[in-house]
Write an enzyme that holds these catalytic residues in place. Structure first.
Site, PDB file in Angstrom:
ATOM      1  N   SER A  32       8.116  -3.053  -8.397  1.00 28.63           N
ATOM      2  CA  SER A  32       8.812  -3.897  -7.427  1.00 28.63           C
ATOM      3  C   SER A  32       7.982  -4.191  -6.185  1.00 28.63           C
ATOM      4  O   SER A  32       8.269  -5.143  -5.458  1.00 28.63           O
ATOM      5  CB  SER A  32      10.131  -3.237  -7.012  1.00 28.63           C
ATOM      6  OG  SER A  32       9.905  -1.936  -6.507  1.00 28.63           O
ATOM      7  N   ASP A 318      13.792  -2.406   3.121  1.00 28.79           N
ATOM      8  CA  ASP A 318      14.975  -1.667   2.692  1.00 28.79           C
ATOM      9  C   ASP A 318      14.643  -0.173   2.759  1.00 28.79           C
ATOM     10  O   ASP A 318      13.757   0.226   3.504  1.00 28.79           O
ATOM     11  CB  ASP A 318      15.470  -2.137   1.316  1.00 28.79           C
ATOM     12  CG  ASP A 318      14.425  -1.978   0.215  1.00 28.79           C
ATOM     13  OD1 ASP A 318      13.441  -1.222   0.397  1.00 28.79           O
ATOM     14  OD2 ASP A 318      14.583  -2.613  -0.846  1.00 28.79           O
ATOM     15  N   HIS A 321      11.157  -0.133   0.027  1.00 19.65           N
ATOM     16  CA  HIS A 321      10.114  -1.151  -0.059  1.00 19.65           C
ATOM     17  C   HIS A 321       9.583  -1.533   1.321  1.00 19.65           C
ATOM     18  O   HIS A 321      10.356  -1.677   2.263  1.00 19.65           O
ATOM     19  CB  HIS A 321      10.658  -2.411  -0.753  1.00 19.65           C
ATOM     20  CG  HIS A 321      11.115  -2.158  -2.144  1.00 19.65           C
ATOM     21  ND1 HIS A 321      12.449  -2.040  -2.474  1.00 19.65           N
ATOM     22  CD2 HIS A 321      10.418  -1.986  -3.293  1.00 19.65           C
ATOM     23  CE1 HIS A 321      12.558  -1.802  -3.778  1.00 19.65           C
ATOM     24  NE2 HIS A 321      11.341  -1.765  -4.292  1.00 19.65           N
TER      25      HIS A 321
END
Length: 354
Positions: A32, A318, A321
């Site tokens: 991600s 977040d 990340h």
């Protein structure tokens, strides 16, 4: 420490200057941290195609797990590409000749990693997707010309974070009862070695392997495990460092045995830890509203609030990340090493010119 703040603010501004790219194409493998939309249409909790993700990206929410550009986007800029490398899900036609991004949120070195979150594209399957791309390039250019092109391309591979967050450290798996941290790092590196060799067999000759960052310093893991007064969760960072140490040794092994290729290691852990230790001036809390899902996906609440003031001083978007600010710094130092410890044995800029 104010010089660090000023450095971050200056690096956060874009200074894109385009000419002829330093390499003809750029292929991206990862999770991600590098995903730019491959998970958007998958049945998974690990997707980021909704606000407040993408609030600072020109096209808005795109599947990138940050507020703006990913590290891979920024490396592409440094390499001189005038467009972001397309996701495998959207790549088509002549566009694949400049590269493809295969990265997938929650994916890992191990096929089972992230399965509790839903569908994801493991590194093994990303490599299979790369085979598909190669076949398409061979159809366009012929096999010999395709091989010559691939040998000149840049490859970045950033895997392993989910093998800890969404496997070894997760209650959804029994991996921690099967392996000590040392044993698990060895198992991961053994699998990773075979996967990177497969990329070599498919033509990769300029490969930057991005190490795992200090996962014990992410807001999600700090909230989940506690720190006993420290900045970070020590046992998590210790486990990650075991993996990274073995990864450096693997890079040495490849450079010794694969004489027509060059592998480098990018020290994401070291770069990020310096910034985390400046936490009196740099905000290490999430910039977006995370909410009750922190223990499963660590992601922003859909359409939730996000910070507006001093956004450039937030390291995390977040609970797991990095923000675009952090990505800008990581990409800049990966491309042009600021310290000798940033990359090994050379940086991406020098790798591109080989």
């Amino acid at each position: 420490m104010w010089h660090l703040v000023l450095l971050i603010l200056s690096l956060s501004s874009s200074n894109r200057v385009y000419g002829e790219p330093e390499v003809p194409c750029y292929f991206i493998f990862g999770d991600s941290l590098y995903d730019n939309g491959n998970n958007n249409d998958l049945d998974t909790l690990a997707k980021a195609n909704y606000p407040p993700y993408g609030v600072d990206f020109p096209q808005g929410p795109s599947g990138r797990f940050t507020n703006g550009r990913t590290t891979a986007d920024l490396i592409a800029e440094h390499l001189g590409f005038d467009k972001y490398i397309p996701s495998f899900a959207s790549a088509h036609g002549q566009g694949i000749l400049e590269g493809v991004n295969y990265a997938s949120g929650s994916a890992g070195i191990c096929d089972e990693t992230g399965q509790h979150l839903g569908v994801r594209i493991s590194l093994n399957n990303q490599i299979k997707n790369h085979q598909t791309t190669i076949s398409r390039i061979e159809t366009m250019k012929g096999k010999d010309s395709a091989t010559n092109l691939l040998n000149k391309c840049m490859y970045t591979v950033g895997m392993g974070s989910n093998d800890y967050i969404n496997n070894y450290l997760s209650n959804s798996y029994n991996t921690r009862t099967m392996y000590t941290p040392e044993q698990y790092a060895t198992v991961l590196i053994q699998q990773y070695s075979q996967q990177l060799k497969k990329l070599y067999e498919y033509g990769a000759r300029k490969v930057a392997v991005l190490g795992i960052g200090p996962l014990g310093c992410t807001p999600g893991n700090v909230a989940l495990h506690g720190t006993n007064g420290s900045l970070c969760v020590g046992f998590i960072n210790d486990a990650v460092e075991l993996f990274n140490s073995k990864l450096i040794s693997l890079v040495d092994e490849f450079n010794k045995d694969l004489h027509d290729a060059k592998f480098i290691y990018v020290n994401i852990f070291g770069m990020a830890l310096v910034a985390v230790k400046a936490s009196r001036l740099i905000n290490i809390s999430p910039c977006c509203e995370v909410g009750a899902n922190v223990n499963t996906t660590f992601q922003c609440i859909r359409d939730g609030k996000s910070c507006k003031i001093f956004k450039a001083l937030h390291l995390f978007w977040d609970a797991t990340h990095p923000s675009e600010t952090a990505n800008v710094i990581t990409a800049r130092r990966s491309y042009h090493a600021l310290l000798p410890s940033d990359t090994y044995p050379i940086d991406i800029h020098r790798l591109a010119r080989l």
